[in-house]
Design an enzyme around this catalytic site. Structure first.
Site: not given
Length: 198
Positions: A171-173
């Protein structure tokens, strides 16, 4: 001051780094973008409520964005698109939530949501910088990011054909789950593109 430096850009910090880059292109030795967007096609539908606020900054549209600041929303940003959630340290999103909950911080975050439109307005300048100066550029991207889509990573190659793009199944992180893999790609890039020795 520094005569030359590499920048690692991510999320909200990406436009800050890119403003530095096009203000002083001669100082940039390389750009590493980890889910650091510079293209409208990289903005997911998750931005729709924020874009609505940009177009019509009413109190109602502002208040609707408070849902982004809840502990559940923060946790979701860390876990969305992650295959093995046990790889994400719970203190990461717990600490973010605690910091977001500081008195008055919600209003600061809502102001930042509104101001982010100024970054999107600069996307054409960022893209012109990529075309004109062709900085060595590496994009390492969590392809399941709910806000910054893989199309944003791939778009770097449109303006900078030698840009290197690596998508990771997270995901984003992305560093929460793929730190060693991303570090390996970065070290390889610095060795082969810049001749850096470690």
């Amino acid at each position: 001051g520094l005569d030359g430096y590499a920048i690692y850009i991510f999320d909200y910090g990406a436009p800050v780094g890119l403003r530095l880059a096009f203000a002083h292109p001669e100082r940039i030795t390389t750009i590493i973008s980890q889910n650091g967007n510079a293209y409208e096609e990289g903005l997911s539908q998750g931005w729709n409520p924020i874009q609505k606020y940009w177009k019509d900054p009413t109190p109602a549209n502002r208040a609707a964005l408070k849902d982004f600041l809840t502990p559940d929303a923060t946790k979701s940003q860390y876990l969305h698109g992650v295959a093995d959630e046990t790889l994400v340290a719970p203190e990461a999103y717990a600490l973010d939530s605690a910091l977001l909950a500081r008195p008055g911080n919600d209003e600061i975050q809502l102001d930042l949501f509104l101001d982010y439109a100024s970054n999107v307005a600069l996307y054409p300048k960022f893209q012109s910088y990529f075309r004109t100066h062709r900085p060595p550029l590496l994009a390492v991207w969590g392809k399941n990011d709910p806000f910054f889509l893989p199309q944003g990573a791939e778009a770097f190659r449109r303006d900078n054909p030698e840009a290197e793009v690596h998508l990771f199944d997270t995901g984003h992180f992305a560093l929460e789950t793929h730190a060693s893999e991303i570090a390996g790609v970065i070290l390889n890039f610095l060795r082969h593109r810049l001749g850096v020795k470690f």
